[in-house]
Design a protein around this motif. Structure first.
Motif, PDB file in Angstrom:
ATOM      1  N   SER A   1       0.818  -1.221   0.000  1.00  0.00           N
ATOM      2  CA  SER A   1       0.000   0.000   0.000  1.00  0.00           C
ATOM      3  C   SER A   1       0.845   1.262   0.000  1.00  0.00           C
ATOM      4  O   SER A   1       2.040   1.230   0.286  1.00  0.00           O
TER       5      SER A   1
ATOM      6  N   TRP B   1       1.392   5.577   1.067  1.00  0.00           N
ATOM      7  CA  TRP B   1       1.474   6.279   2.350  1.00  0.00           C
ATOM      8  C   TRP B   1       0.342   7.288   2.563  1.00  0.00           C
ATOM      9  O   TRP B   1       0.145   7.784   3.657  1.00  0.00           O
TER      10      TRP B   1
ATOM     11  N   LYS C   1       1.974  -5.196   3.468  1.00  0.00           N
ATOM     12  CA  LYS C   1       3.189  -4.387   3.666  1.00  0.00           C
ATOM     13  C   LYS C   1       2.815  -2.918   3.511  1.00  0.00           C
ATOM     14  O   LYS C   1       2.664  -2.411   2.404  1.00  0.00           O
TER      15      LYS C   1
ATOM     16  N   GLU D   1       6.570   2.456   3.898  1.00  0.00           N
ATOM     17  CA  GLU D   1       7.623   2.921   4.817  1.00  0.00           C
ATOM     18  C   GLU D   1       7.562   4.438   5.008  1.00  0.00           C
ATOM     19  O   GLU D   1       8.159   4.974   5.934  1.00  0.00           O
TER      20      GLU D   1
ATOM     21  N   GLY E   1      -0.289   2.180  -5.438  1.00  0.00           N
ATOM     22  CA  GLY E   1       0.890   3.041  -5.489  1.00  0.00           C
ATOM     23  C   GLY E   1       1.022   3.696  -6.848  1.00  0.00           C
ATOM     24  O   GLY E   1       0.049   3.838  -7.592  1.00  0.00           O
ATOM     25  N   SER E   2       2.258   4.053  -7.168  1.00  0.00           N
ATOM     26  CA  SER E   2       2.489   4.818  -8.399  1.00  0.00           C
ATOM     27  C   SER E   2       2.497   3.911  -9.632  1.00  0.00           C
ATOM     28  O   SER E   2       2.770   2.708  -9.542  1.00  0.00           O
TER      29      SER E   2
ATOM     30  N   LEU F   1      -3.552   2.478  -9.236  1.00  0.00           N
ATOM     31  CA  LEU F   1      -2.490   3.466  -9.501  1.00  0.00           C
ATOM     32  C   LEU F   1      -3.038   4.900  -9.496  1.00  0.00           C
ATOM     33  O   LEU F   1      -4.169   5.134  -9.072  1.00  0.00           O
TER      34      LEU F   1
ATOM     35  N   GLU G   1       1.615  13.437 -12.565  1.00  0.00           N
ATOM     36  CA  GLU G   1       0.613  13.558 -11.492  1.00  0.00           C
ATOM     37  C   GLU G   1       1.151  14.542 -10.445  1.00  0.00           C
ATOM     38  O   GLU G   1       2.302  14.399  -9.998  1.00  0.00           O
TER      39      GLU G   1
HETATM   40  P1  NAD Z   1       4.902   4.042  -4.481  1.00  0.00           P
HETATM   41  O1  NAD Z   1       4.620   3.373  -5.769  1.00  0.00           O
HETATM   42  O2  NAD Z   1       6.179   4.763  -4.326  1.00  0.00           O
HETATM   43  O3  NAD Z   1       4.851   2.965  -3.267  1.00  0.00           O
HETATM   44  C1  NAD Z   1       3.784   2.074  -3.063  1.00  0.00           C
HETATM   45  C2  NAD Z   1       4.294   0.802  -2.395  1.00  0.00           C
HETATM   46  O4  NAD Z   1       5.269   0.174  -3.225  1.00  0.00           O
HETATM   47  C3  NAD Z   1       4.963   1.023  -1.040  1.00  0.00           C
HETATM   48  O5  NAD Z   1       4.526  -0.003  -0.161  1.00  0.00           O
HETATM   49  C4  NAD Z   1       6.429   0.902  -1.348  1.00  0.00           C
HETATM   50  O6  NAD Z   1       7.189   0.383  -0.268  1.00  0.00           O
HETATM   51  C5  NAD Z   1       6.465  -0.073  -2.494  1.00  0.00           C
HETATM   52  N1  NAD Z   1       7.606   0.161  -3.389  1.00  0.00           N
HETATM   53  C6  NAD Z   1       8.210   1.340  -3.671  1.00  0.00           C
HETATM   54  N2  NAD Z   1       9.227   1.155  -4.551  1.00  0.00           N
HETATM   55  C7  NAD Z   1       9.260  -0.165  -4.827  1.00  0.00           C
HETATM   56  C8  NAD Z   1      10.087  -0.989  -5.653  1.00  0.00           C
HETATM   57  N3  NAD Z   1      11.087  -0.480  -6.383  1.00  0.00           N
HETATM   58  N4  NAD Z   1       9.834  -2.315  -5.682  1.00  0.00           N
HETATM   59  C9  NAD Z   1       8.825  -2.844  -4.967  1.00  0.00           C
HETATM   60  N5  NAD Z   1       8.017  -2.108  -4.153  1.00  0.00           N
HETATM   61  C10 NAD Z   1       8.239  -0.804  -4.079  1.00  0.00           C
HETATM   62  O7  NAD Z   1       3.642   4.988  -4.214  1.00  0.00           O
HETATM   63  P2  NAD Z   1       3.424   6.031  -3.040  1.00  0.00           P
HETATM   64  O8  NAD Z   1       4.358   7.170  -3.210  1.00  0.00           O
HETATM   65  O9  NAD Z   1       3.409   5.326  -1.726  1.00  0.00           O
HETATM   66  O10 NAD Z   1       1.920   6.511  -3.341  1.00  0.00           O
HETATM   67  C11 NAD Z   1       1.606   7.504  -4.266  1.00  0.00           C
HETATM   68  C12 NAD Z   1       1.022   6.919  -5.530  1.00  0.00           C
HETATM   69  O11 NAD Z   1      -0.003   5.993  -5.211  1.00  0.00           O
HETATM   70  C13 NAD Z   1       0.346   7.984  -6.375  1.00  0.00           C
HETATM   71  O12 NAD Z   1       0.676   7.782  -7.725  1.00  0.00           O
HETATM   72  C14 NAD Z   1      -1.134   7.766  -6.135  1.00  0.00           C
HETATM   73  O13 NAD Z   1      -1.954   8.226  -7.178  1.00  0.00           O
HETATM   74  C15 NAD Z   1      -1.183   6.284  -5.958  1.00  0.00           C
HETATM   75  N6  NAD Z   1      -2.358   5.868  -5.183  1.00  0.00           N
HETATM   76  C16 NAD Z   1      -3.344   5.185  -5.813  1.00  0.00           C
HETATM   77  C17 NAD Z   1      -4.496   4.822  -5.116  1.00  0.00           C
HETATM   78  C18 NAD Z   1      -5.618   4.101  -5.778  1.00  0.00           C
HETATM   79  O14 NAD Z   1      -6.461   3.570  -5.065  1.00  0.00           O
HETATM   80  N7  NAD Z   1      -5.681   4.041  -7.092  1.00  0.00           N
HETATM   81  C19 NAD Z   1      -4.617   5.151  -3.762  1.00  0.00           C
HETATM   82  C20 NAD Z   1      -3.570   5.827  -3.150  1.00  0.00           C
HETATM   83  C21 NAD Z   1      -2.441   6.179  -3.869  1.00  0.00           C
END
Ligand code: NAD
Length: 483
Positions: free
Chosen positions: A115, A117, A141, A144, A191-192, A214, A345
């Motif tokens: 998930s 943050w 998970k 962080e 996530g992203s 995403l 974004e």
């Molecule tokens: P992120 O992609 O950086 O991180 C998300 C998760 O992936 C975290 O648990 C992180 O530890 C893990 N992660 C990060 N890098 C990784 C790697 N190289 N390998 C494996 N795992 C890794 O996203 P973020 O910064 O936590 O959140 C922001 C993004 O999430 C934005 O783009 C937002 O639009 C999106 N988001 C989407 C929703 C939805 O429901 N569609 C909801 C909330 C956030």
């Protein structure tokens, strides 16, 4: 014990629990959902504290967007899980006679939930509700970048949940990579888009199905035809959805606003008035606006804002406080299209307004960018509504409001194209973690000879009719029996 060895042992325990069949039992599913309700109720103050520590979220925002939404989802799952689990009888055409069929949902197995943050409790536990309802075992998970919430979950779960079936594993990229090397029955990622690609390629190694929740750039189309009172209500909704929901750090946050040139200055005045009305003269001091999550994102947003063409387009706000990690609600008018502000974004409190000669141009503008998670349209023009629905593609479309579709368990929540794959919430969450198993039951009589060689023209005619004319199927079947 080496961490990797401990991880293997944890996963083996979870697999054994799944194989034991314990999690398939409806009593187990309901007990875990109830324990989650208990955790949220008993730990509410602690949850408000960790969300404030991680993000500076106001307790009411924390309840409205996370705790309350989760309790609502849990109650919905508790009332419906038995119905969702029940096999669904299928209708078979006569070609199968005599037979019955059903579709039986079965839990996928051991699932991994990653998930983000920004709603560190909500986007971690919402998919877990689906996984439990479906009868899966799970590893969650949390991010962080919301360390207080992550640590809270890791400490609270052993006190409330069945840890032989559900485990919290904390960590950053290294731990995430170790987890991704393992074989899972499903990966659910929030996530992203960038990390979503990493998840999908890791999943491909084991042919693991994924749901990717995403982000992207969610536009607002603001039609000039609204009355002045409708405009005011629309602007209040936009302001609260943009700045009052984690300061724009939400996947569903309004990213940019499209409006006809003739309405732009009126709209800017209304936005300023509404910001003042909701957050006072000095929003940074209002304590109702969340902070930017960390130094990295603060610097990213400041860099975006300081790009020459972008800073020149600021028409409201723009001040930043690095120590408190706060950025004032900021409105920008017609910033350069090639700037990072307009190509990535935003995920923060900056709101660009793009002016158009005609509101119909908004369709082309939206279609020039990757498919967004949501499109918001403020209009009473039915033709414009139809046009947006039929000529654009997005995870969702909301008319005359923002963000609230997230609360509707009856609607699938998810993206399309670069904003995601798959969906969840309510029954859709249950389905996301289930396999729909097809079951066909036949009897040992009525065997039409046309099914088997030696072949002749009559048999071809018979099969053709049987497949396409069910009304006569039985009659032909009986005729076929005589030959
Ligand atoms: P992120 O992609 O950086 O991180 C998300 C998760 O992936 C975290 O648990 C992180 O530890 C893990 N992660 C990060 N890098 C990784 C790697 N190289 N390998 C494996 N795992 C890794 O996203 P973020 O910064 O936590 O959140 C922001 C993004 O999430 C934005 O783009 C937002 O639009 C999106 N988001 C989407 C929703 C939805 O429901 N569609 C909801 C909330 C956030």
């Amino acid at each position: 014990m080496a961490p990797l060895l401990a991880l293997q042992e944890d996963l083996e325990e979870l697999r054994q629990t799944f194989r034991s069949g314990a999690t398939r039992n409806v009593a187990w599913r309901k007990a875990q959902l109830r324990s989650l309700v208990k955790l949220l109720r008993e730990q509410e103050e602690q949850i408000f504290a960790v969300l404030h520590e991680d993000l500076g979220k106001h307790r009411i925002e924390a309840y409205r967007d996370e705790v309350g939404v989760l309790l609502k989802s849990l109650n919905h799952a508790l009332s419906n899980v038995e119905k969702w689990m029940a096999p669904k009888k299928g209708q078979l055409p006569l070609v199968f006679f005599p037979a019955t069929s059903e579709v039986v949902p079965e839990p996928l197995g051991l699932v991994l939930i990653f998930s983000s943050w920004n709603f560190p409790l909500g986007v971690t536990l919402e998919p877990l509700i689906g996984a439990i309802s479906a009868g899966c075992t799970a590893v969650i998970k949390p991010s962080e970048h919301a360390p207080a919430t992550s640590s809270f979950l890791a400490k609270a779960f052993p006190r409330y949940m069945d840890t032989k079936a559900i485990k919290v594993i904390e960590g950053g990229v290294t731990e995430a990579e170790h987890l991704l090397e393992q074989k899972w029955d499903k990966i659910f990622f929030t996530g992203s888009t960038q990390v979503g690609r990493i998840i999908m390629s890791a999943a491909a190694k084991h042919l693991t199905p994924v749901t990717l929740e995403l982000g992207g750039k969610c536009p607002v189309v603001f039609d000039s035809g609204l009355s002045s009172s409708d405009r005011e209500m629309a602007v209040k909704r936009i302001v609260s959805g943009k700045w009052g929901c984690c300061t724009g750090q939400a996947c569903l946050a309004v990213d940019y606003l499209l409006v006809e040139e003739k309405l732009a200055s009126t709209l800017i005045d209304l936005l300023k008035k509404s910001i003042k009305g909701l957050y006072g003269e000095n929003p940074a001091e209002s304590r109702t606006i969340a902070k930017i999550v960390n130094k990295h994102h603060f610097k990213r947003l400041r860099r975006i804002l300081e790009e020459p063409g972008v800073s020149a387009s600021v028409v409201h706000g723009g001040s930043v406080d690095e120590e408190k990690q706060l950025i004032e609600p900021t409105i920008l008018l017609d910033p350069p299209q090639a700037s990072e502000l307009m190509t990535e974004e935003i995920f923060g409190p900056l709101l660009p307004i793009i002016t158009l000669k005609n509101i119909q141009e908004s369709i082309e503008f939206i279609n020039s960018k990757p498919k967004p998670l949501a499109i918001y349209v403020f209009t009473k023009d039915e033709m414009l509504k139809r046009q947006v629905l039929s000529e654009t593609s997005s995870g969702s479309v909301t008319f005359n409001d923002v963000l609230i579709h997230y609360l509707a368990e009856e609607l699938p929540f998810g993206g399309v194209g670069e904003s995601g794959i798959g969906s969840y919430h309510g029954k859709f969450s249950f389905d996301t973690f289930s396999h729909q198993k097809a079951v066909l039951r036949r009897r040992f009589f009525m065997e039409p000879p046309a099914r088997y060689p030696p072949w002749n023209d009559y048999k071809l005619k018979f099969i053709r009719l049987l497949y396409h004319f069910d009304y006569f199927g039985l009659l032909l079947l009986l005729t076929g029996l005589k030959r």
